[in-house]
Design a protein around this motif. Structure first.
Motif, PDB file in Angstrom:
ATOM      1  N   UNK A  57      11.701  -3.250 -10.854  1.00 14.49           N
ATOM      2  CA  UNK A  57      10.095  -3.085 -10.779  1.00 14.49           C
ATOM      3  C   UNK A  57       9.612  -1.963  -9.690  1.00 14.49           C
ATOM      4  N   UNK A  58       8.188  -1.990  -9.716  1.00 18.46           N
ATOM      5  CA  UNK A  58       7.910  -0.779  -9.137  1.00 18.46           C
ATOM      6  C   UNK A  58       7.486  -1.124  -7.713  1.00 18.46           C
ATOM      7  N   UNK A  59       7.785  -0.404  -6.440  1.00 17.71           N
ATOM      8  CA  UNK A  59       7.459  -0.753  -5.398  1.00 17.71           C
ATOM      9  C   UNK A  59       5.997  -0.328  -4.974  1.00 17.71           C
ATOM     10  N   UNK A  60       5.074  -1.119  -4.547  1.00 17.01           N
ATOM     11  CA  UNK A  60       3.834  -1.165  -4.318  1.00 17.01           C
ATOM     12  C   UNK A  60       3.254  -1.193  -2.952  1.00 17.01           C
ATOM     13  N   UNK A  61       2.008  -1.091  -2.523  1.00 17.81           N
ATOM     14  CA  UNK A  61       1.367  -1.194  -1.313  1.00 17.81           C
ATOM     15  C   UNK A  61       0.060  -1.962  -1.355  1.00 17.81           C
ATOM     16  N   UNK A  62      -0.271  -2.923  -0.560  1.00 16.15           N
ATOM     17  CA  UNK A  62      -1.287  -3.583  -0.645  1.00 16.15           C
ATOM     18  C   UNK A  62      -1.466  -4.274   0.749  1.00 16.15           C
ATOM     19  N   UNK A  63      -2.628  -4.684   0.980  1.00 10.93           N
ATOM     20  CA  UNK A  63      -3.064  -5.505   2.197  1.00 10.93           C
ATOM     21  C   UNK A  63      -2.586  -6.972   2.201  1.00 10.93           C
ATOM     22  N   UNK A  64      -2.108  -7.673   3.115  1.00 16.66           N
ATOM     23  CA  UNK A  64      -1.741  -8.857   2.934  1.00 16.66           C
ATOM     24  C   UNK A  64      -1.921  -9.590   4.237  1.00 16.66           C
ATOM     25  N   UNK A  65      -1.872 -10.870   4.271  1.00 17.91           N
ATOM     26  CA  UNK A  65      -1.626 -11.768   5.526  1.00 17.91           C
ATOM     27  C   UNK A  65      -0.596 -13.022   4.818  1.00 17.91           C
ATOM     28  N   UNK A  66       0.444 -13.091   5.598  1.00 20.47           N
ATOM     29  CA  UNK A  66       1.621 -14.036   5.106  1.00 20.47           C
ATOM     30  C   UNK A  66       1.714 -13.848   3.875  1.00 20.47           C
ATOM     31  N   UNK A  67       2.146 -12.677   3.510  1.00 19.06           N
ATOM     32  CA  UNK A  67       2.433 -12.312   1.886  1.00 19.06           C
ATOM     33  C   UNK A  67       1.253 -12.648   0.893  1.00 19.06           C
ATOM     34  N   UNK A  68       0.175 -12.973   1.130  1.00 14.94           N
ATOM     35  CA  UNK A  68      -0.862 -13.376   0.295  1.00 14.94           C
ATOM     36  C   UNK A  68      -1.542 -11.966   0.170  1.00 14.94           C
ATOM     37  N   UNK A  69      -1.696 -11.515  -1.039  1.00 19.15           N
ATOM     38  CA  UNK A  69      -2.571 -10.131  -1.397  1.00 19.15           C
ATOM     39  C   UNK A  69      -3.986 -10.338  -1.036  1.00 19.15           C
ATOM     40  N   UNK A  70      -4.438  -9.270  -0.042  1.00 21.32           N
ATOM     41  CA  UNK A  70      -5.752  -9.508  -0.017  1.00 21.32           C
ATOM     42  C   UNK A  70      -6.653  -8.163  -0.035  1.00 21.32           C
ATOM     43  N   UNK A  71      -6.132  -7.483  -0.928  1.00 20.35           N
ATOM     44  CA  UNK A  71      -6.744  -6.235  -1.260  1.00 20.35           C
ATOM     45  C   UNK A  71      -7.118  -6.290  -2.689  1.00 20.35           C
ATOM     46  N   UNK A  72      -8.023  -5.576  -3.135  1.00 24.92           N
ATOM     47  CA  UNK A  72      -8.602  -5.509  -4.509  1.00 24.92           C
ATOM     48  C   UNK A  72      -7.721  -4.889  -5.555  1.00 24.92           C
ATOM     49  N   UNK A  73      -6.765  -3.995  -4.963  1.00 28.60           N
ATOM     50  CA  UNK A  73      -6.109  -3.152  -6.034  1.00 28.60           C
ATOM     51  C   UNK A  73      -4.515  -2.966  -4.987  1.00 28.60           C
ATOM     52  N   UNK A  74      -3.952  -2.156  -5.747  1.00 27.35           N
ATOM     53  CA  UNK A  74      -2.675  -1.570  -4.972  1.00 27.35           C
ATOM     54  C   UNK A  74      -2.616  -0.069  -5.453  1.00 27.35           C
ATOM     55  N   UNK A  75      -1.448   0.367  -4.584  1.00 25.72           N
ATOM     56  CA  UNK A  75      -1.196   1.846  -4.340  1.00 25.72           C
ATOM     57  C   UNK A  75       0.348   1.798  -4.651  1.00 25.72           C
ATOM     58  N   UNK A  76       0.718   2.816  -5.551  1.00 27.11           N
ATOM     59  CA  UNK A  76       2.301   2.831  -5.952  1.00 27.11           C
ATOM     60  C   UNK A  76       3.114   3.521  -4.623  1.00 27.11           C
ATOM     61  N   UNK A  77       4.012   2.972  -3.883  1.00 34.41           N
ATOM     62  CA  UNK A  77       4.657   3.633  -3.008  1.00 34.41           C
ATOM     63  C   UNK A  77       4.979   5.148  -3.341  1.00 34.41           C
ATOM     64  N   UNK A  78       5.368   5.500  -4.495  1.00 31.98           N
ATOM     65  CA  UNK A  78       5.735   6.881  -5.088  1.00 31.98           C
ATOM     66  C   UNK A  78       4.680   7.652  -4.726  1.00 31.98           C
ATOM     67  N   UNK A  79       3.271   7.380  -5.229  1.00 32.51           N
ATOM     68  CA  UNK A  79       2.163   8.132  -4.868  1.00 32.51           C
ATOM     69  C   UNK A  79       1.921   8.266  -3.371  1.00 32.51           C
ATOM     70  N   UNK A  80       2.069   7.322  -2.679  1.00 34.28           N
ATOM     71  CA  UNK A  80       1.930   7.464  -1.203  1.00 34.28           C
ATOM     72  C   UNK A  80       3.002   8.424  -0.680  1.00 34.28           C
ATOM     73  N   UNK A  81       4.133   8.552  -0.870  1.00 27.32           N
ATOM     74  CA  UNK A  81       5.198   9.366  -0.255  1.00 27.32           C
ATOM     75  C   UNK A  81       4.898  10.641  -0.804  1.00 27.32           C
TER      76      UNK A  81
END
Length: 170
Positions: A57-81
């Protein structure tokens, strides 16, 4: 001043740099990471999740609390790096481009293939800024700032062991 130890400095940091405003129910954007760097941040946190519950799978980034996704989208870790590699040490973009960049990988997956991909992204986009292996698993606070000039220091939460990231984590 550059011959003082790292522990004698304050490092400007940024938590959830990828969020555009609110910490919950908001969008993620690479532009916000660029802004955090532009305004002086030299410590960035990257929470790393799996896009899907499968081995490859693809590594992604998003906002969460207790592993519940709380952002409206996500970013790929590759794009961040890739963005960090392009802008964090660019003297045309930043006044403090020679300062070390500290990255904290907050690992939120147990998938070793995902972690291996994160390692590959660092080697692809930031290889010339990574510290040599002699710096791995030592007390970074005693290192002189001049030894870290133009370098990326990677810290991590537990979970990177037995993956390729083991050789990058400081």
């Amino acid at each position: 001043y550059k011959h003082k130890k790292l522990c004698e400095y304050y490092i400007c940091s940024s938590y959830n740099s990828f969020l555009i405003g609110n910490q919950v129910f908001d969008y993620c954007s690479l532009e916000m990471i660029k802004k955090a760097l532009y305004y002086g941040s030299r410590y960035i946190e990257i929470p790393s999740y799996d896009l899907e519950l499968k081995d490859d799978t693809i590594p992604i980034v998003y906002s969460s609390i207790n592993d519940y996704k709380l952002s409206l989208n996500y970013l790929e870790v590759e794009k961040i790096i890739e963005t960090l590699g392009e802008y964090a040490f660019n003297f045309r973009f930043l006044e403090n481009s020679n300062d070390p960049l500290f990255i904290f990988l907050n690992i939120k997956t147990q998938n070793k293939q995902t972690l291996n991909k994160v390692n590959d992204y660092f080697e692809t986009y930031m290889s010339k800024y990574l510290l040599p292996k002699s710096y791995n698993h030592i007390n970074m606070s005693n290192i002189k700032l001049c030894d870290l000039e133009n370098k990326c220091v990677i810290f991590s939460s537990n979970g990177y062991q037995d993956s390729k990231l083991d050789k990058l984590i400081n």
